[in-house]
Design an enzyme around this catalytic site. Structure first.
Site, PDB file in Angstrom:
ATOM      1  CG  HIS A 190       2.340   0.370   4.361  1.00  0.00           C
ATOM      2  ND1 HIS A 190       2.123  -0.646   5.326  1.00  0.00           N
ATOM      3  CD2 HIS A 190       1.243   0.827   4.039  1.00  0.00           C
ATOM      4  CE1 HIS A 190       0.841  -0.562   5.710  1.00  0.00           C
ATOM      5  NE2 HIS A 190       0.377   0.252   5.109  1.00  0.00           N
ATOM      6  CG  ASP A 248      -2.083  -1.042   1.177  1.00  0.00           C
ATOM      7  OD1 ASP A 248      -1.874  -2.088   0.397  1.00  0.00           O
ATOM      8  OD2 ASP A 248      -2.853  -0.974   2.049  1.00  0.00           O
TER       9      ASP A 248
END
Ligand SMILES: [Zn+2]
Length: 468
Positions: free
Chosen positions: A415, A273
């Site tokens: 992430h 992400d």
């Protein structure tokens, strides 16, 4: 002397004529008004008389700006006025009054007529009978005119027919909205130029009542200024499995294929992400390439606009591209329109960079409600394993966290904006592969066709988002 008398007599005569003349005119006016009043009363009496002889209607009078309107509102079997028809008639009456010539006295009778009925739907059309007072002829001149407005009533609910009635639920309509986008993009001469306007077309909503309903197709108008298209026609033939048999001929219906999830042993999806980032994403891509491991990237539109080439590389490497909003706000705190903007700007940015129109959205912080899910209009992908990389920023802890919480069909949240995540990745993949895990994209993990208004936490844990 003689002349003086003559003048006096003439003056007196003139005065007499003027006095009598003005009295005469006044009297004539009074007479005309009286005549008008009597005839007006008579007309109203006749209108009411006629209405009372019509058992399936109720008369509603509305007087505004001296415009007398009489609405003949249809009633149901309990002699109750059909509310949605009454509302449409009131609106129609308002617009007729607004556009009326105020100088002439008029009486208008607005009536609703059943044009036809079709599988649980009643079509009402409207007719205007207008009486204009003619001063010359001293009588009411009558004219009848059909109006173009229509009201469709769902006989099962007694309310206006909605898109939700025809297409069963919002989930189907969100899917149809997405199909329309894909179809328009495929047909566009320059899809990257048109993408924003295509995405900006209003979504099909279950509550929508504004459409043209036929027995083989439905046409939906887009009233927006400068809309990419003004109407869209859906042929029932093409959307058989989205149709409600209560309203659509069985000839068009198709059964929804039953999709089952085959439990797979140790198949998981890596998801990244908040990127792409020019500092950390390339290192992550290099490891994924080396380990022949596909992943899914939930990207921020603002990052995509900064690094479009990186987005292209991610797509070319065979990874899946998905949407994580434009600037990472909590979508549930935004207006519906702003939430939709967050999604659409990112869809457009990813499409322009890669030619891919993402199929999934991960809402920032994993937070959503029914309204945001409708605004998003795509399947929501959350996670079952949180690497906590955003919190620990420690490659060892990231490794341990994932290994101790992973399941057979996990969606793993990471992430691609933290160096520690990149540092942990190679060993993590190697170890999990040794342990028998296989890595796939979200599409391959879910197996079945993902649905809008559904949130997926893993391949087996999926939940419909109810409207409450
Ligand atoms: Zn995020």
């Amino acid at each position: 002397m003689k002349n003086k008398r003559k003048i006096l007599i003439t003056l007196a005569l003139c005065a007499l004529i003027i006095i009598y003349g003005s009295y005469f005119i006044k009297n004539q006016k009074k007479l005309a008004i009286e005549q008008f009043r009597t005839s007006e009363k008579q007309l109203i009496k006749e209108i009411k008389q006629e209405a009372s002889e019509n058992p399936s209607h109720s008369l509603v009078e509305s007087t505004q700006d001296d415009s007398d309107m009489f609405l003949m509102v249809p009633t149901d079997s309990q002699a109750t006025m059909i509310k949605d028809v009454q509302e449409d008639m009131a609106k129609l009456a308002d617009s007729l009054i607004k556009n009326k010539d105020k100088a002439t006295p008029t009486k208008t009778v607005l009536s609703a007529k059943v044009k036809n009925t079709q599988q649980n739907v009643t079509f009402y059309e409207y007719e205007k009978k207008q009486y204009d007072w003619s001063k010359e002829k001293k009588k009411w001149e009558e004219s009848t005119q059909p109006l173009k407005e229509k009201t469709l009533i769902n006989q099962l609910t007694g309310n206006k027919l909605t898109l939700g009635d025809i297409f069963i639920n919002q989930q189907n309509l969100s899917k149809l909205s997405r199909n329309i986008q894909e179809e328009l993009l495929a047909a566009a001469k320059d899809s990257k130029k048109d993408i924003e306007k295509i995405l900006a077309l209003p979504q099909l909503l279950a509550t929508q009542t504004d459409f043209t309903y036929g027995d083989s197709k439905i046409t939906i108008p887009f009233h927006q200024k400068n809309a990419y298209i003004n109407t869209y026609t859906i042929n029932y033939e093409q959307v058989g499995r989205f149709l409600n048999p209560d309203f659509i001929s069985s000839h068009y219906l198709k059964e929804t294929p039953i999709e089952t999830v085959v439990p797979q042993s140790k198949v998981v999806a890596l998801t990244f992400d908040d990127g792409p980032s020019d500092k950390t994403t390339p290192a992550i891509l290099a490891i994924l390439k080396k380990k022949k491991t596909p992943a899914t990237f939930f990207m921020l539109g603002q990052q995509v606009e900064k690094f479009p080439d990186l987005v292209k590389t991610i797509a070319d490497d065979g990874h899946e591209l998905a949407n994580h909003s434009y600037s990472h706000p909590k979508l549930t705190d935004l207006s519906i329109e702003d939430a939709r903007q967050q999604i659409n700007r990112t869809q457009a940015a990813i499409f322009k960079a890669s030619g891919v129109l993402p199929e999934y959205v991960r809402p920032p912080y994993g937070s959503f409600n029914y309204e945001t899910a409708v605004a998003i209009g795509l399947p929501l992908i959350n996670w079952s394993v949180d690497s906590l990389d955003w919190k620990t920023k420690d490659s060892k802890k990231i490794d341990t966290e994932i290994k101790t919480t992973i399941g057979a069909d996990s969606i793993i949240l990471m992430h691609d904006i933290h160096q520690e995540t990149a540092d942990a990745l190679e060993k993590l993949i190697t170890d999990l592969q040794k342990d028998g895990y296989r890595f796939v994209t979200i599409s391959d993990l879910l197996q079945t066709t993902p649905k809008p208004l559904t949130v997926y936490y893993s391949s087996t844990n999926r939940q419909d988002i109810p409207n409450q």
